[in-house]
Design a protein around this motif. Sequence first.
Motif, PDB file in Angstrom:
ATOM      1  N   ASP A 111       4.720   7.362  11.490  1.00 16.42           N
ATOM      2  CA  ASP A 111       3.974   7.167  10.254  1.00 16.42           C
ATOM      3  C   ASP A 111       2.843   8.194  10.216  1.00 16.42           C
ATOM      4  OD1 ASP A 111       2.681   6.356   7.995  1.00 16.42           O
ATOM      5  OD2 ASP A 111       2.151   4.353   8.715  1.00 16.42           O
TER       6      ASP A 111
ATOM      7  N   LYS B 134      -5.482   7.290   7.003  1.00 17.81           N
ATOM      8  CA  LYS B 134      -5.635   6.071   6.213  1.00 17.81           C
ATOM      9  C   LYS B 134      -6.523   5.066   6.946  1.00 17.81           C
ATOM     10  CE  LYS B 134      -2.441   6.388   2.747  1.00 17.81           C
ATOM     11  NZ  LYS B 134      -2.613   5.943   1.344  1.00 17.81           N
TER      12      LYS B 134
ATOM     13  N   ASP C  91       0.841  -1.198   0.000  1.00 14.82           N
ATOM     14  CA  ASP C  91       0.000   0.000   0.000  1.00 14.82           C
ATOM     15  C   ASP C  91       0.880   1.253   0.000  1.00 14.82           C
ATOM     16  OD1 ASP C  91      -1.932   1.926   0.255  1.00 14.82           O
ATOM     17  OD2 ASP C  91      -2.715   1.233   2.165  1.00 14.82           O
TER      18      ASP C  91
ATOM     19  N   SER D 168      -4.153  -6.690  12.348  1.00 16.70           N
ATOM     20  CA  SER D 168      -3.342  -6.427  13.540  1.00 16.70           C
ATOM     21  C   SER D 168      -3.045  -7.750  14.256  1.00 16.70           C
ATOM     22  CB  SER D 168      -4.106  -5.478  14.477  1.00 16.70           C
ATOM     23  OG  SER D 168      -3.347  -5.181  15.621  1.00 16.70           O
TER      24      SER D 168
ATOM     25  N   GLU E 146      -2.241  -3.598   1.346  1.00 14.95           N
ATOM     26  CA  GLU E 146      -3.620  -3.318   0.950  1.00 14.95           C
ATOM     27  C   GLU E 146      -4.625  -4.305   1.530  1.00 14.95           C
ATOM     28  OE1 GLU E 146      -3.785  -3.055  -3.284  1.00 14.95           O
ATOM     29  OE2 GLU E 146      -2.974  -1.009  -3.314  1.00 14.95           O
TER      30      GLU E 146
ATOM     31  N   ALA F  12      -0.686   7.583   8.615  1.00 10.63           N
ATOM     32  CA  ALA F  12      -1.591   6.554   9.124  1.00 10.63           C
ATOM     33  C   ALA F  12      -2.893   7.140   9.655  1.00 10.63           C
ATOM     34  CB  ALA F  12      -0.890   5.737  10.209  1.00 10.63           C
TER      35      ALA F  12
ATOM     36  N   GLU G  59       4.593  -0.606  15.636  1.00 14.45           N
ATOM     37  CA  GLU G  59       4.205   0.718  15.155  1.00 14.45           C
ATOM     38  C   GLU G  59       4.568   1.826  16.128  1.00 14.45           C
ATOM     39  OE1 GLU G  59       0.076   0.120  14.341  1.00 14.45           O
ATOM     40  OE2 GLU G  59       0.444  -0.837  12.388  1.00 14.45           O
TER      41      GLU G  59
ATOM     42  N   HIS H  84       0.495  -5.751  12.904  1.00 18.38           N
ATOM     43  CA  HIS H  84       0.912  -5.294  11.586  1.00 18.38           C
ATOM     44  C   HIS H  84       1.899  -6.282  10.945  1.00 18.38           C
ATOM     45  CE1 HIS H  84       2.667  -1.541   9.315  1.00 18.38           C
ATOM     46  NE2 HIS H  84       2.865  -2.641   8.612  1.00 18.38           N
TER      47      HIS H  84
ATOM     48  N   LEU I 198      -6.154   1.416   7.469  1.00 16.34           N
ATOM     49  CA  LEU I 198      -5.160   0.357   7.307  1.00 16.34           C
ATOM     50  C   LEU I 198      -5.877  -0.988   7.237  1.00 16.34           C
ATOM     51  CD1 LEU I 198      -2.429   1.663   9.784  1.00 16.34           C
ATOM     52  CD2 LEU I 198      -2.604   2.012   7.309  1.00 16.34           C
ATOM     53  N   ARG I 199      -5.550  -1.737   6.194  1.00 18.70           N
ATOM     54  CA  ARG I 199      -6.325  -2.942   5.882  1.00 18.70           C
ATOM     55  C   ARG I 199      -5.534  -4.234   6.052  1.00 18.70           C
ATOM     56  NH1 ARG I 199      -8.036  -0.672   0.100  1.00 18.70           N
ATOM     57  NH2 ARG I 199      -5.968   0.251   0.390  1.00 18.70           N
ATOM     58  N   HIS I 200      -4.348  -4.126   6.637  1.00 11.18           N
ATOM     59  CA  HIS I 200      -3.518  -5.326   6.720  1.00 11.18           C
ATOM     60  C   HIS I 200      -3.697  -6.106   8.016  1.00 11.18           C
ATOM     61  CE1 HIS I 200      -0.507  -1.973   7.859  1.00 11.18           C
ATOM     62  NE2 HIS I 200      -1.087  -2.404   8.966  1.00 11.18           N
TER      63      HIS I 200
ATOM     64  N   ASN J 111       3.150  -0.909   4.671  1.00 12.26           N
ATOM     65  CA  ASN J 111       1.745  -1.168   4.928  1.00 12.26           C
ATOM     66  C   ASN J 111       1.186  -1.870   3.684  1.00 12.26           C
ATOM     67  OD1 ASN J 111       1.099   0.456   7.543  1.00 12.26           O
ATOM     68  ND2 ASN J 111       2.288   1.869   6.282  1.00 12.26           N
TER      69      ASN J 111
END
Length: 250
Positions: A168, A174, A110, A180, A147, A171, A163, A182, A176-178, A145
């Motif tokens: 960042d 955003k 991403d 947790s 997608e 963030a 993190e 991360h 965040l779609r990955h 990061n």
Amino acid sequence: MPPRILAYSATAGFRHDSIEASIEALKAKESALDVIFDFTEDKSKFTDENLSQYDAILFLNNSGIILDDTGKAALQNYLNLGGNFLAIHCAADALRDTPFFGRQIGAYFDYHPDIQESAVDVLDKTHPSTVMLPDKWHLLDEMYNFESDPRAVGAKILLTADESSYQDPQAKDKTLRHGSPHPIAWYQERGAGVESHGIAGRSWFTGLGHCIEIWSDDLFLGHVMGGVNWVLQSKTTRAFNANGNVGNAS
């Protein structure tokens, strides 16, 4: 004959300065790994006949659309025949037009914050690619990061980005779609890019590997070498299975 790996570093977008350093580092590890690397940026090498001699294909810091339709079809066939797959760092920004590649790698890139001192946490200390790492590994690299969450295609997470250890600023704006924690490195016992009728080999990915300097870091090289050794132990190719459909025949 030792296992044979095709290392493909073609780029059609951003090109990492570390590609040449990574090639030299991997060449230097051939003896220790007891493998043969064939390095190329020639997409015409992706044919059924040529790929049939390899026990794994390594996508090395690629970007953009780096295979034509013939090459994509050959890669799909190779994976269906039990071929193994490794990918490093910016390979997650390649072949975005090829859904099976996205599944095989686990997730597409991403964005990343600036390069800075960061920390990653080791979730699985038993895997060959993490056994040498400290529980919290401090390093200078990009914390990618993604997608999507690689766990959605069955990936098992090896390393996660801490993190709290880096800045960042993007963030906050955003979604965040990955998932947790991360994810930053993972593996698939059965690569998700294989078609339903295929024989699935293994897949391994690390989001680390941006900087030239990291390719002379013993811990990072141990991480990569462990990934190489692990995929080859799938026993789906000729290196360790005389009945394999692909690989370097003894």
